[in-house]
Design a protein around this motif. Structure first.
Motif, PDB file in Angstrom:
ATOM      1  N   PHE A 177       0.839  -1.209   0.000  1.00 28.44           N
ATOM      2  CA  PHE A 177       0.000   0.000   0.000  1.00 28.44           C
ATOM      3  C   PHE A 177       0.869   1.254   0.000  1.00 28.44           C
ATOM      4  CE2 PHE A 177      -1.746   3.367   2.712  1.00 28.44           C
ATOM      5  CZ  PHE A 177      -2.900   3.706   2.021  1.00 28.44           C
ATOM      6  N   ASN A 178       1.835   1.315   0.902  1.00 23.75           N
ATOM      7  CA  ASN A 178       2.670   2.508   1.013  1.00 23.75           C
ATOM      8  C   ASN A 178       3.583   2.681  -0.194  1.00 23.75           C
ATOM      9  OD1 ASN A 178       2.414   3.915   3.817  1.00 23.75           O
ATOM     10  ND2 ASN A 178       2.299   1.739   4.268  1.00 23.75           N
ATOM     11  N   GLY A 249      -7.288 -10.077  -1.863  1.00 23.42           N
ATOM     12  CA  GLY A 249      -6.308  -9.297  -2.622  1.00 23.42           C
ATOM     13  C   GLY A 249      -6.216  -9.738  -4.069  1.00 23.42           C
ATOM     14  N   PHE A 250      -6.282 -11.062  -4.309  1.00 23.48           N
ATOM     15  CA  PHE A 250      -6.215 -11.576  -5.675  1.00 23.48           C
ATOM     16  C   PHE A 250      -7.426 -11.128  -6.492  1.00 23.48           C
ATOM     17  CE2 PHE A 250      -7.187 -14.933  -8.791  1.00 23.48           C
ATOM     18  CZ  PHE A 250      -6.022 -14.880  -9.553  1.00 23.48           C
ATOM     19  N   PHE A 266      -7.651  -0.587  -5.827  1.00 28.19           N
ATOM     20  CA  PHE A 266      -6.900  -1.785  -5.458  1.00 28.19           C
ATOM     21  C   PHE A 266      -5.946  -1.490  -4.315  1.00 28.19           C
ATOM     22  CE2 PHE A 266      -2.687  -3.797  -6.056  1.00 28.19           C
ATOM     23  CZ  PHE A 266      -3.008  -5.058  -5.574  1.00 28.19           C
ATOM     24  N   VAL A 267      -5.250  -0.355  -4.386  1.00 29.08           N
ATOM     25  CA  VAL A 267      -4.307   0.007  -3.326  1.00 29.08           C
ATOM     26  C   VAL A 267      -5.049   0.190  -1.997  1.00 29.08           C
ATOM     27  CG1 VAL A 267      -2.697   1.783  -2.552  1.00 29.08           C
ATOM     28  CG2 VAL A 267      -2.657   1.031  -4.926  1.00 29.08           C
ATOM     29  N   VAL A 268      -6.204   0.827  -2.047  1.00 27.08           N
ATOM     30  CA  VAL A 268      -6.989   1.018  -0.825  1.00 27.08           C
ATOM     31  C   VAL A 268      -7.437  -0.333  -0.256  1.00 27.08           C
ATOM     32  CG1 VAL A 268      -9.137   1.982   0.094  1.00 27.08           C
ATOM     33  CG2 VAL A 268      -7.745   3.329  -1.475  1.00 27.08           C
ATOM     34  N   TYR A 272      -7.356  -2.428   3.680  1.00 26.34           N
ATOM     35  CA  TYR A 272      -8.408  -3.190   4.361  1.00 26.34           C
ATOM     36  C   TYR A 272      -7.853  -4.500   4.917  1.00 26.34           C
ATOM     37  CZ  TYR A 272     -11.591   0.017   1.936  1.00 26.34           C
ATOM     38  OH  TYR A 272     -12.234   1.130   1.474  1.00 26.34           O
ATOM     39  N   ILE A 273      -6.938  -5.119   4.179  1.00 30.14           N
ATOM     40  CA  ILE A 273      -6.307  -6.348   4.661  1.00 30.14           C
ATOM     41  C   ILE A 273      -5.534  -6.072   5.941  1.00 30.14           C
ATOM     42  CG2 ILE A 273      -4.587  -8.118   4.136  1.00 30.14           C
ATOM     43  CD1 ILE A 273      -5.360  -7.893   1.215  1.00 30.14           C
TER      44      ILE A 273
END
Length: 403
Positions: A177-178, A249-250, A266-268, A272-273
């Motif tokens: 994410f980062n 994620g997949f 997708f990055v956001v 959540y994960i």
């Protein structure tokens, strides 16, 4: 509405090649109440000399004082801003412009703005920075006591593998994410369009912390492979949860490739994960300690540093709210505050387990400050010496039985 890649590329190029665009050299300005600062507007790539006498109309705010109109001279315009009341991120922007002989504004004012923060005290601002770097250091170092304890004992018995596995997945998602938020220009362009004039959500220290945390978890997992681990393993429930998180994620990757969501979405989803992992990763270790009636093998140093980092993080939020008179960080972003509270709550539980409930647990190979357990090798030696002493004390004289 989701924009295709071609349109995003065109917008990015058009911003680079824009003519008569006005920029502000100081995008972030911090001043105290009653203080002033100078902000410079500049016309770039100008196409006409008449624009050199353009009058720019500026926004007004109850928190800052600035002129209504400023005159461009030699392609520059200096604006003096005074802080009136504490505020965080107040926007000073160019609203319109007038030029002699023209009825409409000929300047591109899209980037003609500055974020101004008015604070109560500069000393408090310095304290906020110190607190921020302190909790960053505490969280970063918090991974090492567990690794050192494993190395010293040559054993990972007592470290719950569910906790460690979830931590690896969580920090893996957080690192991705980062990295994408900070380095991927496509992601940053979409974010800037969906959140115009907002500060970047990820800074370099966020990237460094996330990547470092993932690597630290990975090294700890390697220790679990090579050191004594008894019968410990990842539970079936944890494996199912990890499969669910990875599948999420997949699926996000697939729908991104199919242009159903943007890459920013997708990055956001990766965040959540991380949030899901933080909410549930502490339960296995706390229950594991309860089952063993011991915290031996589970580093209290990790907990103390994590508790320090979490407490200082909330303290920084409080100090920032006081300095700019804005408490929205607590209710506008309840997820961040809630996750921090969850971490602190479980840190307190672990400290109670370690110092109050199971302080004298006797478990082999325990060598760590806070729990004083005997070395099993010395116990064996003492037992052997005791047996030898008992044998030496037995009488060797014959026993005479009288009829």
């Amino acid at each position: 509405m989701k924009l295709p890649v071609s349109i995003l590329f065109f917008i990015s190029v058009s911003q680079i090649l824009a003519f008569n665009n006005v920029i502000v050299t100081q995008k972030e300005v911090e001043i105290g109440v009653g203080e002033t600062a100078s902000i410079t507007f500049q016309i770039k790539n100008h196409t006409s000399s008449t624009l050199n006498q353009t009058r720019i109309q500026l926004s007004q705010s109850p928190y800052i004082t600035n002129p209504d109109v400023v005159l461009v001279d030699n392609w520059w315009a200096n604006v003096t801003v005074s802080g009136e009341r504490p505020v965080a991120g107040e926007i000073l922007e160019a609203l319109n412009c007038t030029t002699d002989g023209e009825e409409v504004c000929s300047l591109d004012l899209h980037d003609a703005y500055s974020r101004i923060t008015v604070i109560r005290s500069h000393w408090l601002a310095i304290l906020i920075q110190i607190v921020g770097w302190t909790y960053f250091a505490a969280w970063s170092v918090s991974f090492y006591p567990q690794m050192y304890l494993n190395f010293k004992r040559k054993s990972v018995v007592g470290l719950n593998f569910d906790f460690l596995s979830l931590n690896l997945v969580g920090f893996g998602a957080y690192a991705m994410f980062n990295l994408l938020m900070y380095y991927n220009s496509h992601v940053k362009n979409i974010y800037s369009m969906e959140n115009p004039r907002s500060p970047p959500p990820v800074l370099l220290n966020d990237v460094v912390f996330a990547v470092h945390a993932f690597l630290a978890c990975f090294v700890t997992i390697l220790q679990c492979i090579f050191y004594e681990r008894d019968q410990q393993r990842v539970s079936t429930k944890c494996i199912i949860l990890i499969i669910g998180l990875v599948s999420f994620g997949f699926v996000s990757v697939v729908v991104t490739v199919l242009n159903k969501i943007t890459i920013l979405d997708f990055v956001v989803s990766l965040s959540y994960i991380k949030m899901a992992v933080t909410c549930c990763k502490y339960f296995p270790q706390a229950y594991f300690n309860y089952q063993r009636k011991s915290t031996v093998g589970w580093s209290i140093g990790n907990i103390l540093l994590d508790f320090t980092g979490g407490s200082l993080d909330i303290l920084q939020m409080v100090l920032q709210a006081i300095n700019v008179n804005d408490w929205s960080a607590f209710y506008a972003n309840p997820v961040k505050f809630g996750l921090g509270f969850v971490s602190i709550f479980f840190d307190i539980i672990f400290m109670i387990q370690h110092y109050a409930l199971y302080p004298d647990a006797e478990v082999p190979h325990n060598e760590y400050h806070g729990v004083d357990n005997p070395d099993p090798d010395s116990i064996v030696r003492d037992a052997e010496h005791g047996a030898a002493d008992n044998e030496s004390m037995e009488s060797t004289d014959p026993i005479i039985v009288h009829d």
